[in-house]
Scaffold this active site. Sequence first.
Site, short mmCIF file in Angstrom:
data_model
loop_
_atom_site.label_atom_id
_atom_site.label_comp_id
_atom_site.label_asym_id
_atom_site.label_seq_id
_atom_site.Cartn_x
_atom_site.Cartn_y
_atom_site.Cartn_z
CD GLU A 127 -2.98 -1.28 2.36
OE1 GLU A 127 -4.13 -1.02 2.04
OE2 GLU A 127 -2.43 -1.50 3.36
CD GLU B 240 -3.28 -6.18 3.54
OE1 GLU B 240 -2.67 -5.17 3.54
OE2 GLU B 240 -3.23 -7.19 2.60
#
Length: 251
Positions: free
Chosen positions: A108, A128
């Site tokens: 990210e 995740e």
Amino acid sequence: MTTPLLIEEAEDRVVLRLNRPEAKNAIDQEVVDLLHAACAELERSPRVALIAGSDGVFAAGADIGQLRERRRDDALRGINSGIFDRIRQLPMPTIGLVDGYALGGGAELAYACDFRIGTPRVKLGNPEAGLGILAAAGATWRLKDLVGEPLAKELLLTGRLLDAHEALGVRLLNEVVEPDELDAAGQRWADRIAQQAPLAVRLAKSVFHAPREAHPLIDDVAQAVLFETADKHHRMTAFLERRTGSTKEKK
């Protein structure tokens, strides 16, 4: 004592290098705080920012030890999403120098950069969901803009990682170079940006990210500002003189 974020400054650029090799450059609260401080300086004195890892790893993710202990209110504070969004909104372009793993929060951080240069060792993605959480620091919406909905969903919902060849193929990486050439490639990109008119670059980046409903007014206003600058006049005059000189040579 070593700092987890090394900063190398020049007149027109800054290198921000994650430096937690013992944790594969996992992004913890201290790194977030140091990145905020670096962003504050770049907002005061706009320069190109190159963001890199160390020891063959960009960032293996957010610090799992800290994530495990975070609760609802921590999530609502937007610890990682806030800093990555701040990086995205820096006045001048950002270049991610991605080597090795860029996973979870590390991916990210890379997505938040304007450009990403990688090495053949890159492994990029968002695992995740396998840890019982979601990619809440930008990937769930930014990744769709970068690679399209089908591939974004594949990465987010299955945990599949992209290698360098695949990431380059979908332009998630702008270029792939050998590891020992990565820093030089980043500097080369910064050199190309530095050749442009600084204010034109700043305004072009801002206009690019403006909401659709702001166009075309914001384009016209930004252009009006640039039309009044000495830099515009000097650069266009130099262009016309070069063209005139070239025409005379041909005759």
